[in-house]
Write a protein that holds these residues in place. Structure first.
Motif, short mmCIF file in Angstrom:
data_model
loop_
_atom_site.label_atom_id
_atom_site.label_comp_id
_atom_site.label_asym_id
_atom_site.label_seq_id
_atom_site.Cartn_x
_atom_site.Cartn_y
_atom_site.Cartn_z
N UNK A 177 1.38 -1.31 0.12
CA UNK A 177 0.16 -0.08 0.13
C UNK A 177 1.15 1.25 0.01
N UNK A 178 2.44 1.07 0.62
CA UNK A 178 3.19 2.01 1.15
C UNK A 178 4.35 2.20 1.24
N UNK B 285 7.58 3.74 3.17
CA UNK B 285 8.02 4.24 4.27
C UNK B 285 9.91 3.85 4.06
N UNK C 180 13.03 4.95 7.34
CA UNK C 180 13.33 5.05 8.89
C UNK C 180 14.60 5.87 9.00
N UNK D 163 11.04 8.83 11.55
CA UNK D 163 10.19 8.90 9.92
C UNK D 163 10.57 10.03 9.42
N UNK E 278 6.67 8.90 3.53
CA UNK E 278 5.82 8.06 3.30
C UNK E 278 5.78 8.35 1.51
N UNK F 46 2.98 6.41 -1.60
CA UNK F 46 1.77 5.68 -1.57
C UNK F 46 2.62 4.83 -2.83
N UNK G 285 4.32 -2.19 3.70
CA UNK G 285 2.87 -2.56 4.29
C UNK G 285 2.55 -3.65 3.47
N UNK H 247 -2.62 -4.07 6.29
CA UNK H 247 -1.80 -2.72 6.59
C UNK H 247 -1.02 -2.06 8.01
N UNK H 248 -1.28 -2.20 8.63
CA UNK H 248 -0.87 -1.91 10.21
C UNK H 248 0.86 -2.30 10.26
N UNK H 249 0.79 -3.23 10.16
CA UNK H 249 2.28 -4.23 10.37
C UNK H 249 2.87 -3.84 9.43
N UNK H 250 4.24 -2.35 9.61
CA UNK H 250 5.04 -2.63 8.80
C UNK H 250 6.23 -4.09 8.80
N UNK I 180 10.45 -4.90 7.73
CA UNK I 180 11.56 -3.62 7.92
C UNK I 180 12.68 -4.51 7.57
N UNK I 181 13.14 -3.58 6.95
CA UNK I 181 14.79 -4.51 6.10
C UNK I 181 15.75 -4.45 7.21
#
Lengths: 114, 114
Positions: free
Chosen positions: A30-31, A33, A35, A45, A48, A50, A92, A99-102, A104-105
């Motif tokens: 969905x998007x 981000x 950090x 942050x 972001x 999309x 996400x 979609x709230x669960x990010x 990360x690399x």
């Protein structure tokens, strides 16, 4: 490899140069981000973008997103010693995911030498 | 408060002991997240709270881990019978809602199990 992988793992440049970090991911999103993390503590942050956007700017930051290649890049222009930090991309999941669960690399460690 | 507050900032515990980590989110942020970051690694999702909804506990690595959020505000992450592999930085974040327009992270709790 995991969702949201950055490369290079480490990058060392001189103050004033530009720094480019890349992120690749596997599933639809969905998007995306970016950090920043100093000294292994809290993340800040940065920006972001999309999935329907291709490029975004914020101050000295420029982010691009190519959904056909499932990749993103973060460009920091005119770098400063204070930009020294680890940079993470986070995604996400697209439809059907949480979609709230990010995700990360592992991050790119950027060192800017004075 | 102005930011996400976590306590303690550092915790050294003996293997087998229980620990409690605390997170105070930004006032008014309905969503709260716990992540774990092992040395040199990216962030691993642990648990997500959103308002009065049932939390998403899908990231908790074992039944020794639990978390609660009282009154929709402060959250406590509890690790029972700690193991050496639990050593990591535990990061809490909050956001205005379930749509990740950008998390605000705390500075984390560095847990060392000896």
């Amino acid at each position: 490899s995991q969702q949201g992988e950055e490369d290079p793992q480490a990058l060392s440049i001189q103050e004033g140069e530009n720094a480019t970090m890349n992120c690749s991911y596997k599933t639809s999103i969905n998007n995306l981000q970016w950090y920043r993390q100093n000294s292994g503590r809290g993340l800040v942050h940065l920006i972001l973008i999309r999935s329907n956007e291709r490029e975004k700017h914020s101050g000295r930051l420029r982010v691009t997103l190519d959904t056909s290649k499932k990749s993103s890049s973060l460009l920091i222009t005119a770098s400063r010693a204070a930009d020294t930090a680890s940079y993470f991309c986070a995604t996400d999941q697209g439809s059907g995911g949480s979609n709230y669960k990010l995700t990360f690399g592992k991050g790119t460690l950027l060192t800017v030498n004075p | 408060g102005a930011g996400v507050s976590q306590s303690p900032s550092n915790k050294v515990t003996e293997k087998g002991k229980d620990v409690e980590l605390r997170c105070d989110p930004i006032s008014g942020h309905t969503a709260l997240y716990w992540y774990r970051q092992s040395l040199g690694q990216g962030l691993e999702f642990l648990i997500y709270f959103q308002g009065n909804s049932a939390p998403d506990k899908s990231g908790l690595p074992s039944d020794r881990f639990s978390a609660e959020r009282t009154g929709g505000s402060v959250s406590t992450l509890t690790i029972q019978r700690t193991q050496q592999e639990d050593s990591a930085v535990y990061l809490c974040a909050s956001s205005l809602g379930s749509w990740p327009g950008g998390y605000t992270f705390g500075s984390g709790t560095r847990l060392t199990v000896v």
